[in-house]
Design an enzyme around this catalytic site. Structure first.
Site, PDB file in Angstrom:
ATOM      1  N   GLY A 106      -7.112   1.396   3.555  1.00  0.00           N
ATOM      2  CA  GLY A 106      -8.918   1.022   3.551  1.00  0.00           C
ATOM      3  C   GLY A 106      -8.830   2.257   2.090  1.00  0.00           C
ATOM      4  O   GLY A 106      -9.915   2.627   2.008  1.00  0.00           O
ATOM      5  N   GLY A 107      -8.087   3.249   1.898  1.00  0.00           N
ATOM      6  CA  GLY A 107      -8.048   3.494   0.203  1.00  0.00           C
ATOM      7  C   GLY A 107      -9.300   4.574   0.132  1.00  0.00           C
ATOM      8  O   GLY A 107      -9.439   5.006   1.201  1.00  0.00           O
ATOM      9  N   THR A 108      -9.793   4.155  -1.500  1.00  0.00           N
ATOM     10  CA  THR A 108     -10.499   5.670  -1.479  1.00  0.00           C
ATOM     11  C   THR A 108     -11.643   5.775  -0.818  1.00  0.00           C
ATOM     12  O   THR A 108     -12.357   6.976   0.470  1.00  0.00           O
ATOM     13  CB  THR A 108     -10.923   5.975  -3.123  1.00  0.00           C
ATOM     14  OG1 THR A 108      -9.842   5.377  -3.800  1.00  0.00           O
ATOM     15  CG2 THR A 108     -11.802   7.353  -3.298  1.00  0.00           C
TER      16      THR A 108
ATOM     17  N   HIS B 198     -44.776  -1.609  10.180  1.00  0.00           N
ATOM     18  CA  HIS B 198     -45.490  -0.147   9.286  1.00  0.00           C
ATOM     19  C   HIS B 198     -44.992   0.040  10.713  1.00  0.00           C
ATOM     20  O   HIS B 198     -44.676  -0.173  11.694  1.00  0.00           O
ATOM     21  CB  HIS B 198     -47.066  -0.382   9.418  1.00  0.00           C
ATOM     22  CG  HIS B 198     -47.936   0.951  10.341  1.00  0.00           C
ATOM     23  ND1 HIS B 198     -47.688   1.715   8.734  1.00  0.00           N
ATOM     24  CD2 HIS B 198     -48.623   1.635  10.689  1.00  0.00           C
ATOM     25  CE1 HIS B 198     -48.139   3.409   9.433  1.00  0.00           C
ATOM     26  NE2 HIS B 198     -48.922   2.808  11.016  1.00  0.00           N
TER      27      HIS B 198
ATOM     28  N   GLU C 144       1.126  -1.166  -0.135  1.00  0.00           N
ATOM     29  CA  GLU C 144      -0.040  -0.081  -0.035  1.00  0.00           C
ATOM     30  C   GLU C 144       0.994   1.049  -0.345  1.00  0.00           C
ATOM     31  O   GLU C 144       1.762   1.637   1.116  1.00  0.00           O
ATOM     32  CB  GLU C 144      -1.147  -0.149   0.956  1.00  0.00           C
ATOM     33  CG  GLU C 144      -1.773   0.897   1.548  1.00  0.00           C
ATOM     34  CD  GLU C 144      -2.529   1.506   0.042  1.00  0.00           C
ATOM     35  OE1 GLU C 144      -3.548   1.107  -0.256  1.00  0.00           O
ATOM     36  OE2 GLU C 144      -2.103   2.715  -0.385  1.00  0.00           O
TER      37      GLU C 144
HETATM   38  C1  LIG Z   1     -16.466  11.447  -2.805  1.00  0.00           C
HETATM   39  C2  LIG Z   1     -16.552   9.666  -3.256  1.00  0.00           C
HETATM   40  C3  LIG Z   1     -17.532   9.040  -2.617  1.00  0.00           C
HETATM   41  C4  LIG Z   1     -17.776   7.971  -2.561  1.00  0.00           C
HETATM   42  N1  LIG Z   1     -19.128   7.585  -1.678  1.00  0.00           N
HETATM   43  C5  LIG Z   1     -19.151   6.331  -2.009  1.00  0.00           C
HETATM   44  C6  LIG Z   1     -20.684   5.610  -1.608  1.00  0.00           C
HETATM   45  O1  LIG Z   1     -21.057   6.711  -0.755  1.00  0.00           O
HETATM   46  N2  LIG Z   1     -20.765   4.090  -1.733  1.00  0.00           N
HETATM   47  C7  LIG Z   1     -19.491   3.032  -2.335  1.00  0.00           C
HETATM   48  O2  LIG Z   1     -20.303   1.972  -2.887  1.00  0.00           O
HETATM   49  N3  LIG Z   1     -18.558   3.424  -3.415  1.00  0.00           N
HETATM   50  C8  LIG Z   1     -18.466   5.056  -2.616  1.00  0.00           C
HETATM   51  N4  LIG Z   1     -17.388   6.171  -3.667  1.00  0.00           N
HETATM   52  C9  LIG Z   1     -16.805   5.361  -4.727  1.00  0.00           C
HETATM   53  C10 LIG Z   1     -15.543   3.493  -3.397  1.00  0.00           C
HETATM   54  O3  LIG Z   1     -14.507   4.725  -2.739  1.00  0.00           O
HETATM   55  C11 LIG Z   1     -14.812   3.334  -4.429  1.00  0.00           C
HETATM   56  O4  LIG Z   1     -16.235   2.443  -5.142  1.00  0.00           O
HETATM   57  C12 LIG Z   1     -13.586   2.143  -3.979  1.00  0.00           C
HETATM   58  O5  LIG Z   1     -13.384   2.890  -2.589  1.00  0.00           O
HETATM   59  C13 LIG Z   1     -13.761   1.295  -4.557  1.00  0.00           C
HETATM   60  O6  LIG Z   1     -12.343   0.782  -3.089  1.00  0.00           O
HETATM   61  P1  LIG Z   1     -11.249   0.129  -4.294  1.00  0.00           P
HETATM   62  O7  LIG Z   1     -10.984  -1.193  -3.238  1.00  0.00           O
HETATM   63  O8  LIG Z   1     -11.300  -0.574  -5.835  1.00  0.00           O
HETATM   64  O9  LIG Z   1      -9.702   0.885  -4.226  1.00  0.00           O
HETATM   65  P2  LIG Z   1      -9.452   2.239  -3.466  1.00  0.00           P
HETATM   66  O10 LIG Z   1     -10.367   2.426  -2.437  1.00  0.00           O
HETATM   67  O11 LIG Z   1      -9.481   3.294  -4.079  1.00  0.00           O
HETATM   68  O12 LIG Z   1      -8.288   1.357  -2.721  1.00  0.00           O
HETATM   69  C14 LIG Z   1      -7.329   1.327  -4.420  1.00  0.00           C
HETATM   70  C15 LIG Z   1      -5.712   1.381  -3.119  1.00  0.00           C
HETATM   71  O13 LIG Z   1      -4.406   0.711  -4.038  1.00  0.00           O
HETATM   72  C16 LIG Z   1      -3.793   2.322  -3.395  1.00  0.00           C
HETATM   73  N5  LIG Z   1      -2.335   1.597  -4.823  1.00  0.00           N
HETATM   74  C17 LIG Z   1      -2.460   2.416  -5.422  1.00  0.00           C
HETATM   75  N6  LIG Z   1      -1.547   2.654  -6.672  1.00  0.00           N
HETATM   76  C18 LIG Z   1      -0.243   1.673  -5.846  1.00  0.00           C
HETATM   77  C19 LIG Z   1       0.137   1.348  -6.248  1.00  0.00           C
HETATM   78  N7  LIG Z   1       0.739   1.757  -7.482  1.00  0.00           N
HETATM   79  N8  LIG Z   1       1.115   0.565  -5.409  1.00  0.00           N
HETATM   80  C20 LIG Z   1       0.707   0.499  -4.243  1.00  0.00           C
HETATM   81  N9  LIG Z   1      -0.895   0.779  -4.210  1.00  0.00           N
HETATM   82  C21 LIG Z   1      -1.331   1.346  -4.585  1.00  0.00           C
HETATM   83  C22 LIG Z   1      -3.769   3.222  -3.526  1.00  0.00           C
HETATM   84  O14 LIG Z   1      -3.091   4.475  -1.860  1.00  0.00           O
HETATM   85  C23 LIG Z   1      -5.350   2.456  -2.531  1.00  0.00           C
HETATM   86  O15 LIG Z   1      -5.353   2.634  -1.029  1.00  0.00           O
HETATM   87  C24 LIG Z   1     -17.238   7.022  -3.732  1.00  0.00           C
HETATM   88  C25 LIG Z   1     -16.173   7.761  -4.116  1.00  0.00           C
HETATM   89  C26 LIG Z   1     -15.664   8.647  -3.756  1.00  0.00           C
HETATM   90  C27 LIG Z   1     -14.784   9.745  -4.459  1.00  0.00           C
END
Ligand SMILES: Cc1cc2nc3c(=O)[nH]c(=O)nc-3n(C[C@H](O)[C@H](O)[C@H](O)COP(=O)(O)OP(=O)(O)OC[C@H]3O[C@@H](n4cnc5c(N)ncnc54)[C@H](O)[C@@H]3O)c2cc1C
Length: 461
Positions: free
Chosen positions: A39-41, A441, A34
């Site tokens: 926890g990512g996005t 209800h 990571e």
């Molecule tokens: C403002 C906003 C609101 C949202 N609200 C919702 C919601 O209410 N409900 C919902 O279902 N979805 C929502 N989403 C979408 C949701 O956040 C994403 O669909 C979800 O996080 C995707 O998960 P993922 O596991 O694919 O990637 P991510 O959660 O993006 O995780 C990817 C991880 O990989 C890491 N990474 C990337 N490249 C590399 C690399 N080269 N080397 C090492 N690590 C790397 C990143 O740092 C990140 O931690 C929202 C998105 C945004 C932007």
């Protein structure tokens, strides 16, 4: 020296950590890489902070409406943005820390912090370390698109990540993009007291939805004083003094607006450009998404792509479901296909939109007869009691198979009530069986049997 593992997982987003857990429990030695916050996005800059802000905005909205309920506040509502921000930051930090601790204490998992880069189909570099494994799982997610719009590089702008750092309420927030992320922020900041304008290139907000849904969403936002500019062609920016001049060239209205802050919310792009995928031979589509088959394998044996980076979903639950599919196929001897997924999602404005399955436009495009039923939220006792009567619910069904094809619930509790229909579609329950359900209800869900009883033939195009 190369360190050898049974599996490498790149990205601790919504699929990577759970997959790592399953792989280690099955006895594998796993490297998890990571480069940013765990926890990512979703956890750090997406779902969690935005829904925390939605909750603060809802509190402000209810406080302003207190007198409607006989609750009289003597002072005007004031927003403490530092508190709002720190509340969101605490929720996300706790969650991120939880994921990190889980992974760092996971038996069989070695965490590497840094940017992963392929050196070959089985080798990945992280800084000085070279790792190798017969199985590599890519879960790298995406980031906000910064569009190539005239003047954008002359101004400062916000994205879904940087707006979370704001400790002030913008005087006039101009949101570029009238889809899910943009509209959530628009309503949040309007409720915090900002003047807000949403600028959308297309003719409708949330253009993927049916026109009746999109129109009702617009109505909800306009009632709160949000300005909406659709069909905004040739969007351009220039420095104002102070603020930013945003050229919108809409069919109607002023050709230029003056904002204090600009938020870009025009879509997401996958984090695949700096992964070195060419060295592994992994194929991308023209938009940079990793191409996968039904079991989420890439064109290279032993490499899978999960979550937003494979273009097969754009939600936390679809990313998590990708993990479930991969784990079921690899570890449980199951045969799970990504196309078996029934897609549900929500737009978390207030009242929210819960969606599942096909839109009416998609149903019509099949060219087959279908049934449709529509009820306004004014017919829902719970909505009336809460004085939250905006919106409607709509369901579509196939008359020959009696299967529900899709539904939209735009209204109070719509994000929860939609699950009754989502479950019915997943279980392939004929719609006429649901009429014998005895819903509780007073709930929003209790109108669903009535809604289904009202299904009438609709004309296909
Ligand atoms: C403002 C906003 C609101 C949202 N609200 C919702 C919601 O209410 N409900 C919902 O279902 N979805 C929502 N989403 C979408 C949701 O956040 C994403 O669909 C979800 O996080 C995707 O998960 P993922 O596991 O694919 O990637 P991510 O959660 O993006 O995780 C990817 C991880 O990989 C890491 N990474 C990337 N490249 C590399 C690399 N080269 N080397 C090492 N690590 C790397 C990143 O740092 C990140 O931690 C929202 C998105 C945004 C932007």
């Amino acid at each position: 020296m190369t360190q050898t593992f049974d599996a490498i997982v790149i990205g601790a987003g919504q699929a990577g950590p759970s997959l790592t857990s399953r792989l280690t429990v099955s006895g594998m030695k796993v490297a998890l890489i990571e480069r940013d916050k765990f926890g990512g996005t979703c956890v750090n800059t997406g779902c969690m902070p935005t829904k925390t802000l939605v909750a603060s905005a809802h509190a402000a909205h209810l406080a302003r409406r207190g007198a409607d309920y006989g609750v009289v506040l003597d002072q005007p509502v004031r927003i403490d943005m530092r508190k709002v921000r720190s509340r969101a930051a605490t929720v996300t930090a706790n969650s991120s820390k939880g994921v990190e601790n889980w992974l760092r204490n996971m038996k069989g998992c070695t965490v590497f912090q840094g940017s992963a880069h392929f050196e070959g189909p089985k080798e990945v570099r992280v800084g000085e370390e070279l790792l190798s494994a017969p199985r590599i799982f890519i879960n790298v997610g995406g980031r906000a698109i910064v569009p190539d719009l005239p003047g954008l590089n002359e101004i400062s702008y916000l994205t879904n990540s940087s707006i979370l750092e704001l400790e002030r309420v913008p005087e006039h927030l101009v949101v570029i993009g009238g889809s899910y992320i943009g509209l959530e922020f628009a309503q949040i900041y309007r409720r915090f007291g900002a003047e807000v304008t949403v600028v959308e290139m297309g003719p409708k907000l949330v253009g993927r939805e049916d026109p009746d849904v999109s129109d009702a969403v617009r109505d909800i936002l306009e009632r709160e004083g949000i300005h909406i500019r659709t069909s905004a062609e040739c969007i351009r920016f220039a420095k104002g003094s102070p603020g930013v001049r945003v050229g919108v060239d809409c069919m109607q209205g002023e050709p230029e607006i003056l904002g204090s802050d600009v938020l870009l919310a025009v879509g997401r792009r996958p984090n695949t450009d700096d992964l070195g995928l060419d060295r592994a031979g992994v194929a991308l589509d023209p938009r940079g998404y990793i191409m996968v088959d039904e079991s989420l394998q890439t064109n290279i044996t032993g490499i899978w792509a999960l979550g937003d980076c494979n273009g097969r979903g754009a939600f936390t639950h679809t990313s998590y479901n990708d993990y479930e599919i991969v784990a079921a196929n690899l570890l449980d001897g199951d045969k799970r296909h990504v196309s078996d997924r029934v897609l549900g999602y929500a737009l978390f404005i207030d009242p929210p939109l819960g969606r599942v399955g096909m839109t009416e436009a998609q149903v019509r495009a099949r060219g087959l007869p279908y049934l449709s039923s529509n009820r306004p939220m004014t017919r829902v006792g719970r909505a009336v009691e809460k004085d939250e009567i905006l919106g409607f619910m709509k369901v579509l069904a196939d008359p020959s198979t009696k299967q529900i094809l899709g539904a939209s619930i735009l209204g109070t509790g719509g994000d929860e009530a939609i699950h009754g229909i989502l479950d019915a579609i997943n279980a392939k329950t004929p719609y006429d069986q649901l009429r014998w359900a005895v819903p509780i209800h007073p709930t929003v869900s209790e109108l669903i049997p009535t809604l289904l009883l009202g299904l009438q033939p609709a004309s296909a195009a």
